[in-house]
Write a protein that holds these residues in place. Sequence first.
Motif, PDB file in Angstrom:
ATOM      1  N   ARG A 199       0.627  -1.158   0.069  1.00 21.78           N
ATOM      2  CA  ARG A 199      -0.160  -0.006   0.045  1.00 21.78           C
ATOM      3  C   ARG A 199       0.837   1.016   0.012  1.00 21.78           C
ATOM      4  N   ALA A 205      -3.671   4.372  -0.409  1.00 22.55           N
ATOM      5  CA  ALA A 205      -3.914   3.629   0.971  1.00 22.55           C
ATOM      6  C   ALA A 205      -5.304   2.578   0.702  1.00 22.55           C
ATOM      7  N   ASP A 206      -6.618   2.665  -0.380  1.00 19.88           N
ATOM      8  CA  ASP A 206      -6.831   2.020  -0.166  1.00 19.88           C
ATOM      9  C   ASP A 206      -7.435   0.835  -1.755  1.00 19.88           C
ATOM     10  N   GLN A 209      -7.289  -3.171  -0.609  1.00 16.93           N
ATOM     11  CA  GLN A 209      -8.832  -3.349   0.390  1.00 16.93           C
ATOM     12  C   GLN A 209      -8.992  -5.040   1.092  1.00 16.93           C
ATOM     13  N   TYR A 216      -7.730 -10.181   1.297  1.00 10.54           N
ATOM     14  CA  TYR A 216      -7.373  -8.974   0.709  1.00 10.54           C
ATOM     15  C   TYR A 216      -8.223  -9.433  -0.804  1.00 10.54           C
ATOM     16  N   ARG A 219      -8.688  -3.410  -5.315  1.00 13.31           N
ATOM     17  CA  ARG A 219      -9.648  -2.343  -5.477  1.00 13.31           C
ATOM     18  C   ARG A 219      -9.898  -2.144  -7.538  1.00 13.31           C
TER      19      ARG A 219
END
Length: 220
Positions: A199, A205-206, A209, A216, A219
């Motif tokens: 990340r 950061a997203d 996920q 996990y 995205r």
Amino acid sequence: MLLLIVEDDDHVASALTSVLGRHGFDTVRARTGAQALDALAREPDLVLLDLGLPDTDGFDLCRRMRQRFDRPIMVVTARTDTRARIHGLNLGADDYVVKPYDVGELIARIHAVARRSAPRAETGTGTRTAGPIRVDVDTREVTVDGRPVQLTRKEFDLLALLARQPGVVFSREQILSEVWSTHWQGSQRTLEVHVASLRTKLGLADAVQTVRGVGYRLRP
């Protein structure tokens, strides 16, 4: 990834739809053989086929679906005898899962069948993208919005696995098996450290996920 669930039992179908949804799969459901054939127009990526249907023989439906559908078909049934397994596979099923099944094993089988059936560019070589992230499996290079990102070998392998099917949840057990070749639960901390580092290096950061209690996903 869109899955077609062919199941006449509302309770079973509802529970399965919920589980698959938590793992990032989209689903469409058919209660009968006729509905299942019509649902092929939705172009699902994989079919989960129960054999006990009210309007047709499940084996005959499997044969008819295989004639017009070139994507994976997984039979999910309570029929346990070996002859039924052999018959289903001979008719064109890619896998045969007996109820009651372990959910983790079912998800792993879905991933395995999809992986075997995917085009070469998705399984071994080529480029995988998810939003601004581009993963070149051939050169092992990663870019974010064109910016090169330097990853360690395991970080790259982890990202490449998640990028295989953006939006789909990969369980911790599956990631450990495929990236670290282990099922030792003590490796969970190693996985968490690599996810955190990934990340940071991606600067998103997203992007990776966490799905609590499962694993996990990248995205889409």
